[in-house]
Scaffold this motif. Sequence first.
Motif, mmCIF file in Angstrom:
data_model
loop_
_atom_site.group_PDB
_atom_site.id
_atom_site.type_symbol
_atom_site.label_atom_id
_atom_site.label_comp_id
_atom_site.label_asym_id
_atom_site.label_seq_id
_atom_site.Cartn_x
_atom_site.Cartn_y
_atom_site.Cartn_z
ATOM 1 N N ILE A 1 -19.164 11.743 38.786
ATOM 2 C CA ILE A 1 -18.785 11.391 37.422
ATOM 3 C C ILE A 1 -17.270 11.505 37.301
ATOM 4 N N ILE A 2 -16.644 10.430 36.846
ATOM 5 C CA ILE A 2 -15.190 10.380 36.699
ATOM 6 C C ILE A 2 -14.838 10.619 35.233
ATOM 7 N N ARG B 1 -13.472 9.296 25.323
ATOM 8 C CA ARG B 1 -14.631 9.955 25.934
ATOM 9 C C ARG B 1 -15.744 10.066 24.920
ATOM 10 N N SER B 2 -16.958 10.219 25.446
ATOM 11 C CA SER B 2 -18.130 10.393 24.595
ATOM 12 C C SER B 2 -19.133 11.251 25.353
ATOM 13 N N GLN C 1 -17.288 8.096 31.525
ATOM 14 C CA GLN C 1 -16.200 7.119 31.533
ATOM 15 C C GLN C 1 -16.350 6.194 32.742
ATOM 16 N N ALA C 2 -16.726 6.781 33.872
ATOM 17 C CA ALA C 2 -17.000 5.995 35.076
ATOM 18 C C ALA C 2 -17.892 6.813 35.991
ATOM 19 N N VAL C 3 -18.551 6.100 36.886
ATOM 20 C CA VAL C 3 -19.352 6.725 37.926
ATOM 21 C C VAL C 3 -18.902 6.117 39.249
ATOM 22 N N PHE D 1 -17.614 2.330 38.798
ATOM 23 C CA PHE D 1 -18.159 1.574 37.681
ATOM 24 C C PHE D 1 -17.610 2.173 36.390
ATOM 25 N N VAL D 2 -16.686 1.457 35.752
ATOM 26 C CA VAL D 2 -16.055 1.928 34.517
ATOM 27 C C VAL D 2 -16.876 1.432 33.329
#
Length: 132
Positions: A12-13, A20-21, A26-28, A35-36
């Motif tokens: 997890i990025i 952010r949520s 945000q990305a993986v 994957f953003v």
Amino acid sequence: MSTREAGMAREIITTPQAPRSPLYSQAVKVGAQVFVSGTTGLDVGTGTLPDGIGAQTRQALANCAAILQAGGGGLADVVEVGVLLADPGDFAGMNEEYAQWFPTDPPARYAAKLGAEIPGLLVSIRMTAVLT
């Protein structure tokens, strides 16, 4: 077969330099792919959305770039971009700003109408990158 079964770990990025949520990452990153998630033009410094499609596109792309950097990549690694517009009439204005970020050999791209109605939100951009 899941990524875990294939021996590929999901990373997890996250970065404080982009919106952010707690509802999504945000990305993986899996292997060399990042994957953003769909990222808006929210300015995390001010907590506001800038006015106009050009400004929101610029900030959304800057936010995506910050997420990619946190994942070890950059815009040169992007192979696909998805653009969601609240108003399809904003396509030309989005394109004008977008072209400045990918002036040559741009990635594959699609554009569609944003399904959610969020006050003030004009654009959301997602990306897939392959790190070399």
